[in-house]
Design an enzyme around this catalytic site. Sequence first.
Site, mmCIF file in Angstrom:
data_model
loop_
_atom_site.group_PDB
_atom_site.id
_atom_site.type_symbol
_atom_site.label_atom_id
_atom_site.label_comp_id
_atom_site.label_asym_id
_atom_site.label_seq_id
_atom_site.Cartn_x
_atom_site.Cartn_y
_atom_site.Cartn_z
ATOM 1 N N ASN A 9 0.893 -1.254 -0.111
ATOM 2 C CA ASN A 9 0.246 0.127 0.055
ATOM 3 C C ASN A 9 0.944 1.339 -0.052
ATOM 4 O O ASN A 9 1.409 1.575 0.915
ATOM 5 C CB ASN A 9 -0.843 0.071 1.153
ATOM 6 C CG ASN A 9 -1.773 1.354 1.360
ATOM 7 O OD1 ASN A 9 -1.684 2.072 0.757
ATOM 8 N ND2 ASN A 9 -2.244 1.317 2.513
ATOM 9 N N TRP A 10 0.932 1.852 -1.214
ATOM 10 C CA TRP A 10 2.005 3.097 -1.326
ATOM 11 C C TRP A 10 1.487 4.225 -0.732
ATOM 12 O O TRP A 10 2.244 5.174 -0.730
ATOM 13 C CB TRP A 10 2.341 3.195 -2.671
ATOM 14 C CG TRP A 10 3.307 2.178 -3.244
ATOM 15 C CD1 TRP A 10 3.929 1.245 -2.516
ATOM 16 C CD2 TRP A 10 3.762 1.859 -4.524
ATOM 17 N NE1 TRP A 10 4.817 0.419 -3.233
ATOM 18 C CE2 TRP A 10 4.647 0.776 -4.385
ATOM 19 C CE3 TRP A 10 3.695 2.589 -5.748
ATOM 20 C CZ2 TRP A 10 5.446 0.571 -5.580
ATOM 21 C CZ3 TRP A 10 4.430 2.132 -6.917
ATOM 22 C CH2 TRP A 10 5.146 1.098 -6.719
ATOM 23 N N LYS A 11 0.294 4.318 -0.367
ATOM 24 C CA LYS A 11 -0.423 5.460 0.170
ATOM 25 C C LYS A 11 -0.174 6.506 -0.697
ATOM 26 O O LYS A 11 0.127 6.588 -1.863
ATOM 27 C CB LYS A 11 0.107 5.700 1.758
ATOM 28 C CG LYS A 11 -0.037 4.599 2.441
ATOM 29 C CD LYS A 11 0.173 4.586 3.869
ATOM 30 C CE LYS A 11 -0.134 3.237 4.622
ATOM 31 N NZ LYS A 11 -0.160 3.609 6.071
ATOM 32 N N HIS A 92 -9.395 1.426 4.868
ATOM 33 C CA HIS A 92 -8.219 1.505 5.659
ATOM 34 C C HIS A 92 -8.469 2.465 6.692
ATOM 35 O O HIS A 92 -9.434 3.468 6.643
ATOM 36 C CB HIS A 92 -7.238 1.853 4.707
ATOM 37 C CG HIS A 92 -5.846 2.156 5.122
ATOM 38 N ND1 HIS A 92 -5.607 2.939 6.029
ATOM 39 C CD2 HIS A 92 -4.905 1.173 4.826
ATOM 40 C CE1 HIS A 92 -4.238 2.680 6.406
ATOM 41 N NE2 HIS A 92 -3.827 1.599 5.797
ATOM 42 N N GLU A 94 -6.828 4.788 7.900
ATOM 43 C CA GLU A 94 -6.590 6.178 7.518
ATOM 44 C C GLU A 94 -7.742 6.864 7.008
ATOM 45 O O GLU A 94 -7.991 7.902 7.065
ATOM 46 C CB GLU A 94 -5.312 6.497 6.591
ATOM 47 C CG GLU A 94 -4.018 6.066 7.417
ATOM 48 C CD GLU A 94 -2.862 5.727 6.732
ATOM 49 O OE1 GLU A 94 -2.784 5.574 5.271
ATOM 50 O OE2 GLU A 94 -1.939 4.973 7.466
ATOM 51 N N GLU A 164 -5.273 -4.891 10.573
ATOM 52 C CA GLU A 164 -4.403 -3.912 10.891
ATOM 53 C C GLU A 164 -4.462 -3.141 12.023
ATOM 54 O O GLU A 164 -5.260 -2.085 11.947
ATOM 55 C CB GLU A 164 -4.257 -2.945 9.758
ATOM 56 C CG GLU A 164 -4.082 -3.482 8.345
ATOM 57 C CD GLU A 164 -3.440 -2.215 7.412
ATOM 58 O OE1 GLU A 164 -2.364 -2.755 6.703
ATOM 59 O OE2 GLU A 164 -4.191 -1.449 7.053
ATOM 60 N N GLY A 170 2.541 2.305 10.752
ATOM 61 C CA GLY A 170 3.710 3.334 10.523
ATOM 62 C C GLY A 170 4.426 3.648 11.729
ATOM 63 O O GLY A 170 5.039 4.516 11.903
ATOM 64 N N SER A 209 3.456 -2.149 10.401
ATOM 65 C CA SER A 209 4.797 -2.381 10.543
ATOM 66 C C SER A 209 5.486 -3.656 10.188
ATOM 67 O O SER A 209 6.469 -4.121 10.573
ATOM 68 C CB SER A 209 5.297 -1.824 11.748
ATOM 69 O OG SER A 209 4.851 -0.532 12.317
ATOM 70 N N GLY A 230 2.645 -1.149 4.356
ATOM 71 C CA GLY A 230 2.845 0.505 3.877
ATOM 72 C C GLY A 230 4.425 0.602 3.554
ATOM 73 O O GLY A 230 5.071 0.468 2.508
ATOM 74 N N GLY A 231 5.114 1.124 4.661
ATOM 75 C CA GLY A 231 6.619 1.600 4.356
ATOM 76 C C GLY A 231 7.464 0.638 3.781
ATOM 77 O O GLY A 231 8.235 1.161 2.802
#
Length: 248
Positions: A9-11, A92, A94, A164, A170, A209, A230-231
Amino acid sequence: MPKNYMIGNWKMNQTSEEITSFFSDLKLENNQNNFWIAPQTLHIDKCLALASTTGVLIGSQNCSDQDHGAFTGEVSTDTLMEMGAHFTLVGHSERRAYFQESDAFINSKVAKAIEKGLVPVLCVGETLEEREADKTFDIVLGQVKSGLDSIELNNEAELIVAYEPVWAIGTGKTASPEQAEEVHSKVRDLLVELYGETGKDISILYGGSVKPNNVKELLEKTNINGGLVGGASIKAESFSELCAACSL
Ligand code: PGA
């Protein structure tokens, strides 16, 4: 057996140039159509073109629950299908936190995605306050139940659920494999209650994470069928390592 997936997930990250390097540096083995990436909407077309030789499937981070019309700024499921996208993240944390997406709204997006042939990746998870108040199961199972309200499935490949915990996203604080499995096994029971035999084979991913150095122990757990990352999905080297761990 549920299939194992690794989803990046590159956001709201990655320049066009970084995307070109990502795909040229990616090293994937044993790709079973189970390595997926959700770039920014504006980069979906470019990613589809670059990913075609790698076998990575591309999806969206969000979608509209409407067919078409006066919905300024929305992401159309018809257009995603027309472009060749394969899936969409839905709900998600966010989106829930910053854009006030409700369970009912998320449920209608899940329905629209499935109707149009996109695989919804339904994201659920509790906040730190909710965990500390011992509400983890209530929150997570409640989100799964509402997200899947009146949703019928023909087979397990039509849906993915991603657990999640919000406190792990993150932050560098991963849930321990035991903490994650405890929740995943409850989600599994609920999916079996809702979908019978099909529920046994729906993939439940863990997100929060996930990194190359902790992915293996997470994936060893019975009900953890991959990661939503993500990261650590942004650099080709670490996404390649995550995919390699997912194929073991
Ligand atoms: P993270 O993000 O891997 O950077 O924690 C996961 C996610 O939000 O899907």
